[in-house]
Design a protein around this motif. Structure first.
Motif, PDB file in Angstrom:
ATOM      1  N   LYS A 135       1.113  -1.373   0.152  1.00 46.78           N
ATOM      2  CA  LYS A 135       0.191   0.068   0.095  1.00 46.78           C
ATOM      3  C   LYS A 135       0.953   1.284  -0.016  1.00 46.78           C
ATOM      4  O   LYS A 135       0.164   2.743  -0.002  1.00 46.78           O
ATOM      5  N   THR A 178       1.367   8.448  -2.531  1.00 41.89           N
ATOM      6  CA  THR A 178      -0.246   8.055  -2.411  1.00 41.89           C
ATOM      7  C   THR A 178      -0.720   8.631  -1.592  1.00 41.89           C
ATOM      8  O   THR A 178      -1.873   8.320  -1.708  1.00 41.89           O
ATOM      9  N   GLU A 184      -5.175   9.215  -2.512  1.00 45.12           N
ATOM     10  CA  GLU A 184      -5.931   8.445  -2.312  1.00 45.12           C
ATOM     11  C   GLU A 184      -6.649   8.640  -1.382  1.00 45.12           C
ATOM     12  O   GLU A 184      -7.614   8.460  -0.776  1.00 45.12           O
ATOM     13  N   GLN A 185      -5.917  10.245  -0.462  1.00 44.56           N
ATOM     14  CA  GLN A 185      -6.640  10.984   0.748  1.00 44.56           C
ATOM     15  C   GLN A 185      -6.924  11.810   0.508  1.00 44.56           C
ATOM     16  O   GLN A 185      -6.915  12.553   1.492  1.00 44.56           O
TER      17      GLN A 185
END
Length: 526
Positions: A399, A435, A439-440
Motif C-alpha cells: 500500500k 500515495t 488516495e486521501q
C-alpha cells in the motif's frame, strides 16, 4: 482516544523556584498601540463569508459618530480596520431632555462579522459561555468615559442601547482601543515573496502570531488565553523565522520546565494568573514536545545555559514516556495519558503516536549528545527498536502506507508523522506522501490548522513542494477568501461554517496553531 476535560486533583506538583524565577525574568513589557476605528460597519448576510455574514462600510461617517445618537434598541458597529487584542474605552453623553433614567448598554466584541448577529442566549455548546465577549453595563450619570476593564480580541465592536428613556438618547465619541502585544510589526523585516497569494497568507500568519504573543505565547487571545505546549512548539518555530523574540520563548520553556509532577510529567498547559499554576491536563504527545521545543531553541540560539537548566526536565519526560514502550518497540498508549494528534476522533491515533515518540526521541538524543549523557547509547537503542517496529509491523509495503496495527486502518496522520519522524528513507517518504495525496486528498474529517500544518510540512520534507504550496493555498487561502484577518482555531474546507462548539460566538478566530505558514514559507520557500 479523544481530548476530553481532565480532572486530576491528586497530582503532586514540583515547583522549581530557580527555573520559575528565570521565567519571570524574561516576562516582556507589552507594547501598547492606540487604535481608533476606521469606519462604521454594517453587518450583512453573505453566503461566501464565514458563517454567512460580512462587513461593509456604512454610509455613516465615523468622524461624525457623536451625531448618531442611539435610543432604545438602536445600535452601531465600529470597525477597527484589523484584528487587535487589548482594551476599549469610549466617551458617552446624553442628548435631549435631562437624563431621567440610567443608560442600559450592551457591548459586543467580535473577531468576525458573524459574531455580531449571533445571540449569546442561543449558545448551548460544551465550553463555558463565560468566554463570550459581551458586556451589559448600567450607567447612572452622563457624561462619562466608559473604560472596559477586561481585555478583548476583536475587530468589530457593537454598541447597543437596550434602553435610555423616551426623553433622551446616548451619544458616543472618542472610541479608543489600546492594543497590546510583546512584539511590534516595526521590528519585522518584510520578506520578498513573489507569489501574491502566499504573500497574503504570510502577512496574516504573522498578524496571527503577533496577537497571540502576550506575556506568554497564548493559544488564543479570545479563548483560552493560556500557554499550551502544542501551540508553543509551532509558535516558537514561526517566531524564529519572523519576530525572533527569544526572551518570550525562553520564558515559556522555563514555565513548563519549572512546574512538573512529582514523577516528572509535564502538563499540557499552564496558567499565569493570578499566579503560576500548571493545569491538571496531560497529553502524551504534548508532554514529549517539551524536548523538541528545547531542541529547536538550542539549535536556533546555541544557548547553553537554557540547555543545562532544562535538560533534566526533558530527560525525565522522555524516561517517563519510554516506560510505555514494550520489548518489541511498540508504544502502548493509555487512557490516563492520551495522545492528542488532532481534535478529530474519526481516525485511530496509535501509529501517529508511535511516530511522535520517534520524532521527539531523535531530537532528545541530539541534546543528550551535547550533554555527554552516559545513557546516550540506551536512548539510541530504544529509538532503533521503535523505528524497527514501525517498519516491520506498521508499514504496508504494497500500500506504501503506514497502518494501524490492530485494524489495518490507513489515515493521513499516520503517514504525516512517520514522514516527519523520518522513519523511512527519502525515496520511500516521497512515495508515502504521493500515495497519500492520490488516495486521501482532499482531506476530510480534520478541522484544525494544527494538523494541516503537519500535513504541509510532511509534503515539504518528502520533496513535494508543489503539493505543499497548493495545500497551503487551498486551506489558509480559503480562510482569507472567507474574510479572515487572522487565522482560525478550526476550519473544515468541506464544511466551511464548522464550529467545534456549535456557534461562532465562542470559536477563536485568532489562534496560535494556525500561524505556521510564516514558518513554512520562510523555511522551505525563501
Amino acid at each position: 482516544m479523544a481530548f476530553t476535560f481532565q480532572i486530576n486533583d491528586d497530582v503532586v506538583w514540583n515547583h522549581d523556584e530557580k527555573l520559575l524565577a528565570k521565567a519571570e525574568d524574561n516576562t516582556p513589557d507589552l507594547i501598547q498601540t492606540t487604535v481608533t476605528p476606521t469606519a462604521i460597519a454594517e453587518i450583512t448576510a453573505d453566503e461566501k463569508s464565514v458563517n454567512g455574514f460580512k462587513s461593509v462600510v456604512s454610509d455613516k461617517n465615523i468622524a461624525r459618530l457623536e451625531d448618531y445618537t442611539l435610543g432604545r434598541d438602536e445600535k452601531i458597529v465600529l470597525d477597527l480596520g484589523d484584528h487587535y487584542v487589548g482594551k476599549f474605552s469610549v466617551d458617552i453623553d446624553s442628548v435631549g431632555s435631562p437624563m431621567d433614567a440610567p443608560l442600559y448598554l450592551r457591548l459586543k466584541f467580535a473577531e468576525i462579522p458573524a459574531e455580531i448577529p449571533a445571540e449569546s442566549a442561543d449558545y448551548d455548546g460544551w465550553l463555558s459561555r463565560s468566554w463570550i465577549q459581551e458586556e451589559f453595563v448600567h450607567i447612572d450619570v452622563l457624561p462619562m468615559t466608559l473604560e472596559m476593564p477586561r481585555r478583548y480580541s476583536c475587530r468589530y465592536i457593537e454598541l447597543s442601547v437596550i434602553d435610555t428613556s423616551p426623553k433622551w438618547k446616548a451619544s458616543f465619541s472618542n472610541p479608543t482601543f489600546v492594543a497590546e502585544s510583546s512584539v511590534s510589526m516595526e521590528q519585522l523585516p518584510k520578506p520578498a515573496i513573489q507569489d501574491k497569494e502566499l504573500e497574503a497568507i504570510y502577512n496574516i500568519s504573522v498578524k496571527t502570531l503577533q496577537d497571540c504573543m502576550q506575556t506568554v505565547f497564548e493559544d488564543g487571545p479570545k479563548r483560552d488565553r493560556r500557554l499550551w505546549i502544542g501551540d508553543l512548539r509551532l509558535q516558537a518555530l514561526a517566531n524564529y523565522h519572523t519576530f525572533d523574540d527569544l526572551a518570550l520563548t525562553k520564558r515559556c520553556l522555563y514555565l513548563f520546565g519549572g512546574m512538573t509532577t512529582e514523577e516528572g510529567k509535564i502538563p499540557a498547559n499552564v496558567f499565569t494568573e493570578p499566579k503560576l499554576t500548571p493545569d491538571d491536563t496531560f497529553l502524551f504527545d504534548y508532554s514529549l514536545f517539551f524536548a523538541t521545543i528545547l531542541f529547536d531553541y538550542v539549535e536556533h540560539t546555541q544557548d547553553q545555559e537554557v540547555l543545562l537548566d532544562l535538560y533534566p526536565a526533558a530527560k525525565k519526560e522522555i524516561d517517563l514516556a519510554l516506560q510505555q514502550v514494550d520489548e518489541q518497540g511498540r508504544l502502548v498508549l493509555t487512557e490516563d495519558w492520551p495522545v492528542f494528534i488532532d481534535w478529530s476522533n474519526e481516525f485511530d491515533k496509535a501509529t501517529a503516536g508511535q511516530a511522535v515518540m520517534i520524532y521527539a526521541l531523535k531530537r532528545f538524543i541530539q541534546l543528550a549528545e551535547k550533554m555527554n549523557d552516559v545513557q546516550l547509547g540506551d536512548y539510541q537503542t530504544i529509538c532503533d527498536q521503535l523505528e524497527s517496529f514501525a517498519k516491520t509491523a506498521l508499514y504496508d509495503e504494497a500500500k506504501k502506507q503506514f497502518v494501524i496495527e490492530a485494524s489495518g486502518e490507513v489515515n493521513v496522520a499516520s503517514q504525516v508523522w512517520m514522514v516527519l519522524a523520518e522513519v523511512m528513507d527519502d525515496e520511500t517518504n516521497k512515495a508515502i506522501m504521493e500515495t497519500t495525496v492520490a488516495e486521501q486528498f482532499p482531506i476530510t474529517g480534520i478541522a484544525t490548522p494544527y494538523m494541516y500544518h503537519h500535513v504541509v510540512e510532511a509534503l515539504f520534507v518528502a520533496g513535494l513542494s508543489d503539493a505543499a504550496v497548493q495545500l497551503m493555498k487551498d486551506y489558509w487561502g480559503t480562510m482569507i477568501e472567507m474574510g479572515a484577518d487572522t487565522f482560525w482555531e478550526a476550519f473544515k474546507p468541506e464544511e466551511p461554517n464548522f464550529s467545534p462548539y456549535g456557534s461562532p460566538i465562542i470559536s477563536s478566530y485568532c489562534h496560535a496553531w494556525s500561524c505556521t505558514p510564516a514558518y513554512l514559507i520562510k523555511k522551505y520557500l525563501a
